[in-house]
Write an enzyme that holds these catalytic residues in place. Structure first.
Site, short mmCIF file in Angstrom:
data_model
loop_
_atom_site.label_atom_id
_atom_site.label_comp_id
_atom_site.label_asym_id
_atom_site.label_seq_id
_atom_site.Cartn_x
_atom_site.Cartn_y
_atom_site.Cartn_z
N ASN A 9 0.87 -1.18 0.00
CA ASN A 9 0.00 0.00 0.00
C ASN A 9 0.91 1.23 0.00
O ASN A 9 1.50 1.56 1.02
CB ASN A 9 -0.90 -0.03 1.25
CG ASN A 9 -1.74 1.22 1.38
OD1 ASN A 9 -1.80 2.05 0.46
ND2 ASN A 9 -2.41 1.37 2.52
N LYS A 11 0.11 4.26 -0.25
CA LYS A 11 -0.52 5.45 0.37
C LYS A 11 -0.29 6.68 -0.51
O LYS A 11 -0.20 6.53 -1.74
CB LYS A 11 0.00 5.63 1.80
CG LYS A 11 -0.14 4.34 2.62
CD LYS A 11 0.09 4.50 4.09
CE LYS A 11 -0.09 3.15 4.76
NZ LYS A 11 0.07 3.22 6.23
N HIS A 95 -9.36 1.07 5.16
CA HIS A 95 -8.07 1.33 5.82
C HIS A 95 -8.28 2.26 7.00
O HIS A 95 -9.09 3.19 6.93
CB HIS A 95 -7.07 1.92 4.81
CG HIS A 95 -5.67 1.89 5.34
ND1 HIS A 95 -5.22 2.81 6.26
CD2 HIS A 95 -4.66 1.02 5.13
CE1 HIS A 95 -3.95 2.50 6.57
NE2 HIS A 95 -3.60 1.42 5.91
N GLU A 97 -6.64 4.67 8.04
CA GLU A 97 -6.44 6.10 7.73
C GLU A 97 -7.70 6.68 7.10
O GLU A 97 -8.06 7.83 7.36
CB GLU A 97 -5.21 6.26 6.82
CG GLU A 97 -3.92 6.04 7.60
CD GLU A 97 -2.76 5.47 6.80
OE1 GLU A 97 -2.78 5.53 5.56
OE2 GLU A 97 -1.83 4.94 7.44
N GLU A 167 -5.05 -4.90 10.55
CA GLU A 167 -4.01 -3.90 10.76
C GLU A 167 -4.28 -3.15 12.06
O GLU A 167 -5.12 -2.23 12.08
CB GLU A 167 -3.99 -2.90 9.60
CG GLU A 167 -3.77 -3.50 8.24
CD GLU A 167 -3.23 -2.47 7.25
OE1 GLU A 167 -2.14 -2.71 6.71
OE2 GLU A 167 -3.88 -1.43 7.04
N GLY A 173 2.84 2.32 10.81
CA GLY A 173 3.79 3.41 10.67
C GLY A 173 4.52 3.77 11.96
O GLY A 173 5.18 4.80 12.05
N SER A 213 3.79 -2.12 10.24
CA SER A 213 5.24 -2.17 10.44
C SER A 213 5.87 -3.52 10.08
O SER A 213 6.80 -3.97 10.74
CB SER A 213 5.61 -1.76 11.87
OG SER A 213 5.21 -0.42 12.11
N GLY A 235 5.19 1.39 4.51
CA GLY A 235 6.51 1.99 4.29
C GLY A 235 7.50 1.10 3.55
O GLY A 235 8.15 1.54 2.59
P1 13P Z 1 3.31 0.38 7.62
O1 13P Z 1 3.82 -0.89 7.03
O2 13P Z 1 4.03 1.60 7.10
O3 13P Z 1 3.22 0.33 9.11
O4 13P Z 1 1.79 0.57 7.07
C1 13P Z 1 0.91 -0.49 7.17
C2 13P Z 1 -0.31 -0.14 6.43
O5 13P Z 1 -1.05 0.74 6.82
C3 13P Z 1 -0.60 -0.87 5.18
O6 13P Z 1 -1.89 -0.60 4.72
#
Ligand code: 13P
Length: 250
Positions: A9, A11, A95, A97, A167, A173, A213, A235
């Site tokens: 992802n 983002k 998600h 977010e 998640e 993150g 993460s 990330g």
């Molecule tokens: P990270 O791997 O950056 O923690 O993000 C996870 C995520 O939100 C994937 O959708």
């Protein structure tokens, strides 16, 4: 048999040049031998060039969101048909977010799920609790409600197009991951909830990914757990070598 999946992802990262650069770097890596489906979700604006570049690759394409309507006066929104026309096969919905920053409710997500299925998308449906809910021991309840209210209006046969991504918000993150045991515990619970709502076939046939993460140094032990079928990577998916190293866990 459910599939192993490693999905990136991206983002809101990568302009068009950066996106094409990353895709070219991914194409230099050998994903063919990996026993998992590989998916990337670049931003909307990069999907079509990504689709063209990935024609001869096993890497599949996902959108990060879609609008629940077919078309019309929804300034700034992207319809399912638009996404299909630029080559997106999957879409990420729910998600954390989107839930937290853009106030996407279970009710809205249920509508998005319906629209996405109508347009033959495969859906990576994200669920996961915030830190206070984990600390209060309410994480099982939270994910169960997210599934009930956002997803469980669909039929058993439609569940074939669903991948669940667990998640935990506190791990996204932050560099803090759920331990492999914590991931296994809640994934097993999610499978139980699927069996209760649908049946054992659906429970056993649905891929459940862990996200939060995931890095090359922790992916293997998390993915080794019985009920963890891969990962949704943020990330670390922005670097071709680390994404490949994570996928190599399979
Ligand atoms: P990270 O791997 O950056 O923690 O993000 C996870 C995520 O939100 C994937 O959708």
């Amino acid at each position: 048999m459910r599939k192993n999946i490693v999905a990136g992802n991206w983002k809101m990262n990568c302009n068009l040049d950066e996106s094409q650069h990353l895709i070219n770097a991914l194409k230099l890596e050998d994903f063919e031998q990996i026993k998992a489906e590989i998916i990337i979700a670049p931003p909307f604006t990069n999907l079509y060039p990504a689709h063209q570049s990935l024609q001869d690759s096993k890497i599949k394409l996902s959108a990060q969101n879609l609008n629940e309507n077919e078309n019309g006066a929804f300034t700034g929104e992207i319809s399912p048909e638009m996404l299909k026309s630029v080559g997106a096969e999957y879409v990420i919905l729910g998600h954390s977010e989107r839930r937290a920053i853009y106030n996407e409710t279970d009710e809205l997500l249920a509508k998005k799920v319906t629209t996405a299925l109508k347009h033959d998308f495969k859906i990576m449906f994200c669920i996961g609790e915030e830190l206070d809910k984990r600390q209060a021991g309410k994480h099982f309840e939270v994910v169960e409600n997210q599934l009930k209210n956002g997803l469980f209006h669909i039929s058993e046969s439609e569940m074939k197009n669903i991948v669940i991504a667990y998640e935990p918000v506190w791990a996204i993150g932050t560099g803090e991951t759920a331990s492999p045991e914590q991931a296994q515990e809640i994934h097993a619970h999610i499978r139980k909830v699927l069996a209760k709502k649908y049946n054992e076939n659906v429970a056993e046939g649905t891929s459940i990914l862990y996200g939060g993460s995931v890095k090359p140094n922790n992916a293997k032990e998390i993915f080794a757990k019985k009920d963890v079928d891969g990962g949704l990577i943020g990330g670390a998916s922005l670097d071709a070598k680390s994404f490949k190293a994570i996928a190599d866990s399979f």
